[in-house]
Design a protein around this motif. Structure first.
Motif, mmCIF file in Angstrom:
data_model
loop_
_atom_site.group_PDB
_atom_site.id
_atom_site.type_symbol
_atom_site.label_atom_id
_atom_site.label_comp_id
_atom_site.label_asym_id
_atom_site.label_seq_id
_atom_site.Cartn_x
_atom_site.Cartn_y
_atom_site.Cartn_z
ATOM 1 N N VAL B 17 0.847 -1.194 0.000
ATOM 2 C CA VAL B 17 0.000 0.000 0.000
ATOM 3 C C VAL B 17 0.882 1.244 0.000
ATOM 4 O O VAL B 17 0.661 2.189 -0.759
ATOM 5 C CB VAL B 17 -0.947 0.001 1.223
ATOM 6 C CG1 VAL B 17 -1.667 1.326 1.343
ATOM 7 C CG2 VAL B 17 -1.952 -1.132 1.120
ATOM 8 N N TYR B 77 -5.563 4.867 10.749
ATOM 9 C CA TYR B 77 -6.052 4.416 9.452
ATOM 10 C C TYR B 77 -6.739 3.058 9.499
ATOM 11 O O TYR B 77 -7.437 2.669 8.570
ATOM 12 C CB TYR B 77 -4.886 4.367 8.461
ATOM 13 C CG TYR B 77 -5.252 4.975 7.141
ATOM 14 C CD1 TYR B 77 -5.471 6.343 7.043
ATOM 15 C CD2 TYR B 77 -5.424 4.193 6.011
ATOM 16 C CE1 TYR B 77 -5.846 6.905 5.853
ATOM 17 C CE2 TYR B 77 -5.801 4.759 4.820
ATOM 18 C CZ TYR B 77 -6.012 6.105 4.738
ATOM 19 O OH TYR B 77 -6.403 6.657 3.561
ATOM 20 N N TRP B 80 -10.190 2.717 8.483
ATOM 21 C CA TRP B 80 -10.484 2.530 7.061
ATOM 22 C C TRP B 80 -10.581 1.037 6.737
ATOM 23 O O TRP B 80 -11.475 0.603 6.017
ATOM 24 C CB TRP B 80 -9.406 3.213 6.201
ATOM 25 C CG TRP B 80 -9.777 3.133 4.763
ATOM 26 C CD1 TRP B 80 -9.327 2.230 3.850
ATOM 27 C CD2 TRP B 80 -10.742 3.943 4.084
ATOM 28 N NE1 TRP B 80 -9.943 2.421 2.646
ATOM 29 C CE2 TRP B 80 -10.810 3.473 2.762
ATOM 30 C CE3 TRP B 80 -11.537 5.012 4.470
ATOM 31 C CZ2 TRP B 80 -11.656 4.037 1.825
ATOM 32 C CZ3 TRP B 80 -12.375 5.572 3.533
ATOM 33 C CH2 TRP B 80 -12.427 5.082 2.228
ATOM 34 N N LYS B 83 -13.819 -0.006 7.633
ATOM 35 C CA LYS B 83 -14.848 0.486 6.719
ATOM 36 C C LYS B 83 -14.904 -0.339 5.428
ATOM 37 O O LYS B 83 -15.979 -0.644 4.943
ATOM 38 C CB LYS B 83 -14.574 1.958 6.409
ATOM 39 C CG LYS B 83 -15.717 2.596 5.676
ATOM 40 C CD LYS B 83 -15.870 4.046 6.078
ATOM 41 C CE LYS B 83 -17.129 4.587 5.467
ATOM 42 N NZ LYS B 83 -17.669 5.726 6.174
ATOM 43 N N ILE B 84 -13.752 -0.674 4.886
ATOM 44 C CA ILE B 84 -13.773 -1.474 3.648
ATOM 45 C C ILE B 84 -13.886 -2.971 3.953
ATOM 46 O O ILE B 84 -13.778 -3.805 3.073
ATOM 47 C CB ILE B 84 -12.539 -1.237 2.742
ATOM 48 C CG1 ILE B 84 -11.244 -1.634 3.448
ATOM 49 C CG2 ILE B 84 -12.488 0.206 2.275
ATOM 50 C CD1 ILE B 84 -10.039 -1.684 2.515
ATOM 51 N N ASP B 85 -14.075 -3.319 5.221
ATOM 52 C CA ASP B 85 -14.272 -4.703 5.633
ATOM 53 C C ASP B 85 -13.038 -5.579 5.489
ATOM 54 O O ASP B 85 -13.104 -6.776 5.689
ATOM 55 C CB ASP B 85 -15.446 -5.360 4.871
ATOM 56 C CG ASP B 85 -16.770 -4.995 5.500
ATOM 57 O OD1 ASP B 85 -16.814 -4.921 6.731
ATOM 58 O OD2 ASP B 85 -17.747 -4.761 4.769
ATOM 59 N N PHE B 86 -11.915 -4.963 5.152
ATOM 60 C CA PHE B 86 -10.696 -5.756 5.044
ATOM 61 C C PHE B 86 -10.331 -6.355 6.406
ATOM 62 O O PHE B 86 -9.781 -7.446 6.504
ATOM 63 C CB PHE B 86 -9.550 -4.884 4.521
ATOM 64 C CG PHE B 86 -8.239 -5.606 4.459
ATOM 65 C CD1 PHE B 86 -8.000 -6.523 3.455
ATOM 66 C CD2 PHE B 86 -7.253 -5.386 5.403
ATOM 67 C CE1 PHE B 86 -6.805 -7.217 3.401
ATOM 68 C CE2 PHE B 86 -6.054 -6.075 5.364
ATOM 69 C CZ PHE B 86 -5.829 -6.986 4.353
ATOM 70 N N LYS B 88 -12.152 -7.646 8.602
ATOM 71 C CA LYS B 88 -12.828 -8.924 8.838
ATOM 72 C C LYS B 88 -11.956 -10.074 8.352
ATOM 73 O O LYS B 88 -11.815 -11.082 9.019
ATOM 74 C CB LYS B 88 -14.138 -8.958 8.054
ATOM 75 C CG LYS B 88 -15.312 -8.354 8.757
ATOM 76 C CD LYS B 88 -16.548 -8.741 7.967
ATOM 77 C CE LYS B 88 -17.651 -7.750 8.135
ATOM 78 N NZ LYS B 88 -18.622 -7.852 7.036
ATOM 79 N N GLU B 89 -11.442 -9.889 7.142
ATOM 80 C CA GLU B 89 -10.602 -10.934 6.543
ATOM 81 C C GLU B 89 -9.412 -11.239 7.458
ATOM 82 O O GLU B 89 -9.022 -12.388 7.624
ATOM 83 C CB GLU B 89 -10.133 -10.462 5.154
ATOM 84 C CG GLU B 89 -8.801 -11.016 4.660
ATOM 85 C CD GLU B 89 -8.891 -12.396 4.055
ATOM 86 O OE1 GLU B 89 -9.966 -13.010 4.136
ATOM 87 O OE2 GLU B 89 -7.874 -12.874 3.519
ATOM 88 N N VAL B 90 -8.841 -10.196 8.060
ATOM 89 C CA VAL B 90 -7.683 -10.392 8.933
ATOM 90 C C VAL B 90 -8.111 -11.016 10.262
ATOM 91 O O VAL B 90 -7.465 -11.934 10.771
ATOM 92 C CB VAL B 90 -6.971 -9.047 9.182
ATOM 93 C CG1 VAL B 90 -5.828 -9.220 10.169
ATOM 94 C CG2 VAL B 90 -6.461 -8.476 7.875
ATOM 95 N N LEU B 256 -16.689 -4.939 15.527
ATOM 96 C CA LEU B 256 -16.727 -4.745 14.074
ATOM 97 C C LEU B 256 -18.016 -4.082 13.668
ATOM 98 O O LEU B 256 -19.038 -4.358 14.229
ATOM 99 C CB LEU B 256 -16.603 -6.087 13.375
ATOM 100 C CG LEU B 256 -15.192 -6.575 13.213
ATOM 101 C CD1 LEU B 256 -15.189 -7.980 12.694
ATOM 102 C CD2 LEU B 256 -14.397 -5.687 12.262
#
Lengths: 323, 256
Positions: B17, B77, B80, B83-86, B88-90, B256
């Motif tokens: 990133v 950050y 963010w 917000k983008i739900d990333f 959750k994946e982690v 979350l």
């Protein structure tokens, strides 16, 4: 022992909203199990609790023998999930998102690369794998999400609306792959879906949930059989329901939109008599029961395929304007 | 092994990133460079401190500014990611919350230290060309500065992560700037000597951990400091350990 067992699993939001209400559910190993329900029935909340992302208000569940509250880490080692909302990082490429997933799940390097190519092929994103996700369309993001969830082959895979917004052909591919995974790897798969044809085709058993409770649970075949007859759909302004209720082969009358749905034993032989009783009608249709009819029968609502909860497509659109 | 790989995974993501978001990097180092050139050069044209050029005096403060702003905001950050739900994946991955936290910190530290290296290079260029006198550049002073900053960054990224993990949306960014980052910066002695402060200000400056980081940097780059170096390092180490502790706890409790 069942691979998933919930005991009075409950989730309240605030004091008023009971999203999941004392849910008791048992899922067998290697089974494809469907959760169906109207919007806001508590399907996604149930998945979030089973995958340890949200704590239950009361009750608990065991996944692969591990308690979701006491042993979340062991639960996480047993599961995988395809989220309903896009959750990949849009600044990374498709390939990088998949690699990240492989690393997070401690996949050996060679296996990881092999699986990445395999799933990219499955969802037809090979050519775009080196583009950043920001440049993907909503459908492509959805496919990437799916590819990622299928990568590490957990013991139990949760899929929240897996084929939402995909074209029929891609859905076919995905279904075949899911079925293969379940059969060959003895993987247990829990899916929520709005597509009745999907539930019918894929699921060994399914539960219809409404207002946080299981309304009925059985195999799709049995559910259809249990309706006890065929379905007659009548379009008319006003139906003389009282006359129809007197006929003993008419099991149930339900109104949905501008249509009346009658569950009738041996519909084809009784059609004429029924039409005599209804008065003037605009149109009539007769068919053997589908899961849509089962759904309407138990929830009193027709399922709307075009309005999934959470507004996935909407969200994907918003993503582009953010940041 | 799994945990280490997981930490690497998170670092890998942050680094990618960072590589792609060039504008973020440029934005965050342009302001310290302006402070150094304009404030340092402007005020330095008529002020010197005990024979030391003001521009040289604030150089360690400017390094600290870059570290402070960039690491706190790196942490915040995470809202963010939510917000983008990333996130959750982690969070659903089989990785301990501590490892996730460490991965994030290392990602933030890498981003920030790269910016620090650029600023050190600017300072060195000024010194080597004879435009600036007073800074002492050696392998030792550079490595010591990086080490001091690294310790401070760990604590500062943690503060950001603590705040970000409790936030629901990125709207509060401006508040954090006004109520946390600016006060920490202005009340740290980054811009002025701290041995003769007004009575109301001195206590605040002395409890601010950033003060000790700046003081340590002065020891490394200017050869003089208010406190002994060992005290500076001890204070920022304790600060960072406490913040990591609170941060790991906040992560476990995150909604979350």
């Amino acid at each position: 022992m069942h691979i998933i067992e919930t005991k009075n699993l409950t989730k309240k939001y605030g004091k008023e909203v009971l999203a999941v209400d004392n849910l008791n559910l048992e899922v067998k190993e290697g089974e494809i199990f469907g959760l169906l329900g109207p919007n806001g029935a508590g399907k996604t909340t149930t998945l979030m609790m089973l995958t340890t992302l949200r704590p239950p208000t009361s009750g608990t569940a065991k996944i692969n023998g591990f308690d979701i509250i006491k042993e979340p880490h062991k639960v996480r080692k047993s599961i995988g999930i395809v989220f309903q909302d896009p959750s990949s990082d849009e600044i990374l490429t498709g390939y990088e998102n998949l690699k990240l997933h492989g690393l997070l799940y401690d996949m050996p390097k060679e296996l990881m690369e092999k699986r990445i190519s395999e799933v990219l092929k499955l969802v037809d994103l090979e050519k775009r794998k080196n583009d950043v996700v920001k440049k993907y369309s909503g459908g492509m993001r959805r496919r990437l999400e799916l590819a990622r969830g299928l990568m590490h082959r957990p013991k139990i895979l949760f899929m929240d609306e897996p084929t939402l917004g995909l074209d029929p052909q891609s859905r076919e591919h995905i279904w075949k792959y899911i079925e293969k995974l379940a059969k060959e790897n003895k993987m247990t798969i829990i899916i929520t879906t709005h597509y009745m044809d999907e539930a019918d085709k894929l699921c060994d058993r399914l539960a219809i949930i409404d207002a946080g409770k299981i309304v009925v649970l059985n195999s799709p075949k049995e559910l259809k059989k249990e309706l006890g007859g065929d379905v007659i759909k009548i379009k008319t302004k006003k139906l003389n329901a009282n006359a129809l209720k007197k006929l003993k082969y008419v099991k149930k009358i339900q109104k949905s939109g501008g249509e009346y749905c009658l569950t009738v034993k041996d519909a084809s032989t009784h059609l004429q008599e029924i039409l005599k009783g209804t008065g003037k009608i605009d149109s009539v249709e007769i068919h053997s029961p589908t899961l849509d009819d089962v759904f309407l029968h138990y929830t009193g609502k027709a399922i709307r395929e075009d309005s999934p909860e959470g507004g996935w497509a909407q969200k994907a659109m918003n993503m582009k304007t953010k940041k | 092994m799994g945990e280490l790989k997981g930490i690497y995974a998170l670092w890998y993501r942050e680094f990618k990133v960072f590589q792609r978001e060039k504008s973020r990097v440029i934005a965050s180092i342009i302001s310290p460079i302006l402070w150094f050139l304009v404030i340092g050069g402007g005020i330095g044209s008529f002020v010197s401190l005990n024979g030391l050029n003001y521009q040289a005096f604030i150089f360690p403060g400017v390094l600290m500014q870059a570290a402070l702003f960039s690491s706190v905001f790196f942490g915040v950050y995470i809202v963010w990611d939510k917000k983008i739900d990333f996130l959750k994946e982690v969070l659903v991955a089989p990785l301990s919350r501590t490892s996730i936290f460490i991965g994030k910190i290392l990602g933030g530290a890498t981003d920030t230290l790269i910016q620090i290296v650029i600023l050190l290079a600017v300072g060195y260029a000024f010194t080597a060309s004879g435009m600036l006198i007073g800074l002492n550049f050696s392998l030792f002073s550079v490595l010591l500065s990086m080490a001091i900053l690294f310790i401070a960054i760990v604590g500062l990224v943690s503060i950001g992560l603590i705040i970000g993990s409790q936030m629901e949306s990125p709207e509060g960014f401006q508040l954090i700037m006004s109520f946390l980052v600016f006060p920490l910066f202005f009340l740290s002695g980054a811009l002025f000597p701290i041995n003769n402060l007004p009575a109301w200000m001195a206590p605040i400056v002395f409890v601010n951990p950033v003060t000790y980081a700046v003081d340590g940097l002065r020891w490394a780059l200017l050869g003089s400091s208010t406190f002994p170096l060992i005290l500076d390092i001890a204070v920022i180490s304790v600060f960072s350990i406490i913040m990591v502790g609170i941060g790991t706890y906040a992560f476990k409790k995150m909604k979350l």
